[in-house]
Write an enzyme that holds these catalytic residues in place. Structure first.
Site, PDB file in Angstrom:
ATOM      1  N   ARG A  90      58.169  76.947  25.019  1.00 49.42           N
ATOM      2  CA  ARG A  90      57.692  77.848  25.577  1.00 49.42           C
ATOM      3  C   ARG A  90      56.945  78.894  24.903  1.00 49.42           C
ATOM      4  O   ARG A  90      57.409  79.296  23.850  1.00 49.42           O
ATOM      5  CB  ARG A  90      58.800  78.804  26.665  1.00 49.42           C
ATOM      6  N   ASP A 242      59.036  90.177  27.308  1.00 48.16           N
ATOM      7  CA  ASP A 242      58.980  89.013  26.440  1.00 48.16           C
ATOM      8  C   ASP A 242      58.605  88.957  25.374  1.00 48.16           C
ATOM      9  O   ASP A 242      58.817  88.055  24.291  1.00 48.16           O
ATOM     10  CB  ASP A 242      58.527  87.630  27.464  1.00 48.16           C
TER      11      ASP A 242
END
Ligand code: MRU
Length: 358
Positions: A90, A242
């Site tokens: 990711r 994030d």
């Protein structure tokens, strides 16, 4: 934290089966399934298809992924190739790269006899450290909620986006940790949970975990926050991240930016909670952050329980329509009231971050 009254962490190594155990988050809230990861490939897949997700948990899974690679084949070339494949799983959450680099550094020069033991210990240490950091984020953020309660003398309404709860970390969560600490202290709190389309992590995960901990919450459609803020029904916003740049700009789940704009317009404090493993000290311009583009099917299809309690996926868009699915956006530092970290609360600026972590 608890599910059906039983304490869990989101990931752990099971000595009996010699596997890594995870809670399969793609099945929540309808089914609670613990899954085994036996190989590094399975760890990569779990991150890719979001059986595990949330920046700190992605980091923890990557760390255990390296340990699984070592267990499969302790040839340095295999471990290196595995680390490169893991990094691709990711793109946006920086904890992934952070955890892999920490594991690889720890393993360099360790002899083959000891390497598995060292890898498992380091993965476990990364997870223990994240749990401790998230607990401290909660203790630091608790002061914000306490101050509001002391002035208001009534329920504190907190708005959060996506799932920056314990399911996104190893335990406690980032954005939810101050909320859990306030709740445990007896401060009345109520959480506005953004549904968080397209994958609905707010509805499926945040509301679910708050329910399990008996914290009052209400799911709202993603566009509802603005009017609630105009009406004075939101005392504070707390979200996760994030990747936070050293400039204080914050990358988080798509829609966070719009919530920050609404908060700014309505003078609602907007905090971001993060462990230091989520800070990217290298990238300076937020346009250089790799923003994940996911399958448009996540927008065009919805999954839920049918009348027989079976999980079913249905198409909700016109068959011929195109859709764009960007998973993250960036909230500029100027809209952020403060960063809640394991070391304390600081301004979202390079000077404050440098001072906090030097
Ligand atoms: O796509 P996801 O579900 O991994 O996105 C998660 C988020 O955006 C969280 O807010 C972020 O990872 C912080 S987790 C403590």
């Amino acid at each position: 934290m608890k599910i059906e009254g039983k304490e869990y962490r989101t990931i752990w190594f099971d000595d009996n089966s010699q596997t890594v155990k995870i809670i399969d988050q793609t099945k929540l809230p309808h089914q609670f399934i613990i899954k085994d990861l036996k190989t590094v490939k399975e760890a990569i897949n779990a991150i890719k298809i979001m059986e595990v997700r949330g920046a700190p948990l992605i980091g923890g899974t990557a760390a255990y992924g390296i340990a699984l690679a070592v267990k499969e084949n302790n040839d340095p070339n295999f471990i290196k190739k595995s680390s490169e494949d893991l990094i691709q799983s990711r793109p946006t959450a920086i904890n992934l790269k952070w955890a892999i680099e920490r594991m690889m550094k720890k393993l360099s020069g360790i002899n083959s006899k000891d390497i598995l033991k060292v890898a498992l210990k380091e993965a476990n240490d990364i997870c223990d450290e994240d749990e401790k950091f998230c607990e401290n984020i909660g203790l630091n953020g608790l002061k914000i909620i306490e101050d509001i309660y002391n002035k208001k003398k009534d329920t504190v309404n907190i708005l959060t986006h996506c799932n920056a709860g314990w399911l996104a970390t190893i335990n406690w969560g980032t954005a939810t940790s101050p909320i859990y600490h306030a709740h445990k202290k007896g401060i009345p709190v109520h959480v506005w949970v953004d549904e968080t389309r397209p994958r609905n992590q707010g509805a499926n995960l945040t509301s679910y975990e708050l329910n399990e901990e008996e914290v009052l919450n209400t799911i709202i459609a993603d566009n509802t926050g603005g009017i609630l803020m105009q009406r004075g029904d939101v005392d504070v916003c707390i979200v996760g991240t994030d990747r936070t740049l050293s400039t204080g700009d914050v990358c988080n789940k798509i829609g966070t930016y719009l919530k920050a704009l609404a908060a700014h317009d309505n003078k609602v404090p907007f905090y971001v909670a993060l462990p230091s493993s989520t800070i990217d000290w290298d990238i300076k311009d937020f346009k250089d952050i790799p923003i994940e583009k996911r399958n448009p099917e996540e927008l065009s299809h919805l999954e839920g329980l049918d009348e027989n309690n079976d999980i079913k996926k249905v198409l909700i868009y016109p068959k011929k329509s195109k859709a764009l699915n960007l998973a993250f956006d960036v909230t500029p530092a100027k809209y952020i009231t403060g960063l809640i970290t394991e070391k304390g609360i600081c301004e979202a600026s390079s000077d404050a971050l440098k001072k906090m972590f030097s």
